[in-house]
Motif scaffolding. Structure first.
Motif, PDB file in Angstrom:
ATOM      1  N   PRO A  37      46.189 -28.573  30.580  1.00 23.78           N
ATOM      2  CA  PRO A  37      45.321 -27.467  31.328  1.00 23.78           C
ATOM      3  C   PRO A  37      44.021 -27.010  30.358  1.00 23.78           C
ATOM      4  O   PRO A  37      43.016 -26.489  31.000  1.00 23.78           O
ATOM      5  CB  PRO A  37      46.236 -26.336  31.612  1.00 23.78           C
ATOM      6  CG  PRO A  37      47.281 -26.680  30.649  1.00 23.78           C
ATOM      7  CD  PRO A  37      47.519 -28.067  30.249  1.00 23.78           C
ATOM      8  N   SER A  61      40.728 -35.309  36.717  1.00 24.15           N
ATOM      9  CA  SER A  61      42.024 -34.387  37.439  1.00 24.15           C
ATOM     10  C   SER A  61      43.233 -34.867  36.931  1.00 24.15           C
ATOM     11  O   SER A  61      44.096 -33.975  36.797  1.00 24.15           O
ATOM     12  CB  SER A  61      41.686 -34.923  38.948  1.00 24.15           C
ATOM     13  OG  SER A  61      42.202 -36.042  39.359  1.00 24.15           O
ATOM     14  N   ARG A  62      43.298 -36.226  36.529  1.00 24.07           N
ATOM     15  CA  ARG A  62      44.764 -36.749  36.051  1.00 24.07           C
ATOM     16  C   ARG A  62      44.933 -36.143  34.439  1.00 24.07           C
ATOM     17  O   ARG A  62      46.003 -35.568  34.240  1.00 24.07           O
ATOM     18  CB  ARG A  62      44.803 -38.201  36.068  1.00 24.07           C
ATOM     19  CG  ARG A  62      45.084 -38.745  37.097  1.00 24.07           C
ATOM     20  CD  ARG A  62      45.237 -40.446  37.057  1.00 24.07           C
ATOM     21  NE  ARG A  62      45.395 -40.948  38.150  1.00 24.07           N
ATOM     22  CZ  ARG A  62      45.881 -42.365  38.448  1.00 24.07           C
ATOM     23  NH1 ARG A  62      46.274 -42.787  37.367  1.00 24.07           N
ATOM     24  NH2 ARG A  62      46.341 -42.530  39.634  1.00 24.07           N
ATOM     25  N   ARG A  93      45.949 -32.069  34.729  1.00 22.53           N
ATOM     26  CA  ARG A  93      47.371 -31.955  35.020  1.00 22.53           C
ATOM     27  C   ARG A  93      48.256 -31.601  33.764  1.00 22.53           C
ATOM     28  O   ARG A  93      48.779 -30.133  33.629  1.00 22.53           O
ATOM     29  CB  ARG A  93      47.926 -32.702  35.910  1.00 22.53           C
ATOM     30  CG  ARG A  93      47.335 -32.739  37.370  1.00 22.53           C
ATOM     31  CD  ARG A  93      48.007 -33.613  38.107  1.00 22.53           C
ATOM     32  NE  ARG A  93      46.739 -34.162  39.281  1.00 22.53           N
ATOM     33  CZ  ARG A  93      46.548 -35.314  39.669  1.00 22.53           C
ATOM     34  NH1 ARG A  93      47.218 -36.245  39.365  1.00 22.53           N
ATOM     35  NH2 ARG A  93      45.828 -35.697  40.534  1.00 22.53           N
ATOM     36  N   PRO A  94      48.500 -32.482  32.905  1.00 24.87           N
ATOM     37  CA  PRO A  94      49.353 -32.214  31.757  1.00 24.87           C
ATOM     38  C   PRO A  94      48.638 -31.361  30.545  1.00 24.87           C
ATOM     39  O   PRO A  94      49.220 -30.951  29.630  1.00 24.87           O
ATOM     40  CB  PRO A  94      49.535 -33.695  31.065  1.00 24.87           C
ATOM     41  CG  PRO A  94      48.581 -34.336  31.585  1.00 24.87           C
ATOM     42  CD  PRO A  94      47.971 -33.876  33.224  1.00 24.87           C
ATOM     43  N   TYR A 118      36.477 -30.849  38.935  1.00 24.81           N
ATOM     44  CA  TYR A 118      36.440 -32.131  38.972  1.00 24.81           C
ATOM     45  C   TYR A 118      35.177 -32.662  39.606  1.00 24.81           C
ATOM     46  O   TYR A 118      34.453 -33.481  38.911  1.00 24.81           O
ATOM     47  CB  TYR A 118      37.631 -32.809  39.827  1.00 24.81           C
ATOM     48  CG  TYR A 118      38.985 -32.100  39.331  1.00 24.81           C
ATOM     49  CD1 TYR A 118      39.413 -31.953  38.174  1.00 24.81           C
ATOM     50  CD2 TYR A 118      39.856 -32.057  40.288  1.00 24.81           C
ATOM     51  CE1 TYR A 118      40.412 -31.385  37.678  1.00 24.81           C
ATOM     52  CE2 TYR A 118      41.174 -31.486  39.863  1.00 24.81           C
ATOM     53  CZ  TYR A 118      41.241 -31.025  38.684  1.00 24.81           C
ATOM     54  OH  TYR A 118      42.606 -30.577  38.301  1.00 24.81           O
TER      55      TYR A 118
END
Length: 58
Positions: free
Chosen positions: A46, A39-40, A43-44, A6
């Motif tokens: 990859p 970063s958000r 997460r869902p 990130y």
């Protein structure tokens, strides 16, 4: 060059960057906001990644 962190994505961005993502209805303003956005997204999803093209790194 594939960016894996990130902070790496944020380092490519100017502080006055405006990144608009119409599909999500979100707009990120500045390198700190893009770091949070990436970063958000990671997460869902990859496999989500950014690739730097064209300009010289700072």
């Amino acid at each position: 060059m594939r960016v894996l962190t990130y902070d790496g994505v944020a380092a490519m961005c100017a502080d006055d960057l405006v990144y608009d993502e119409p599909a999500l209805g979100r707009t990120a303003h500045g390198s700190d906001a893009i770091r949070e956005f990436v970063s958000r997204m990671a997460r869902p999803y990859p496999d989500y990644s950014f690739t730097r093209r064209g300009s010289t790194p700072r």
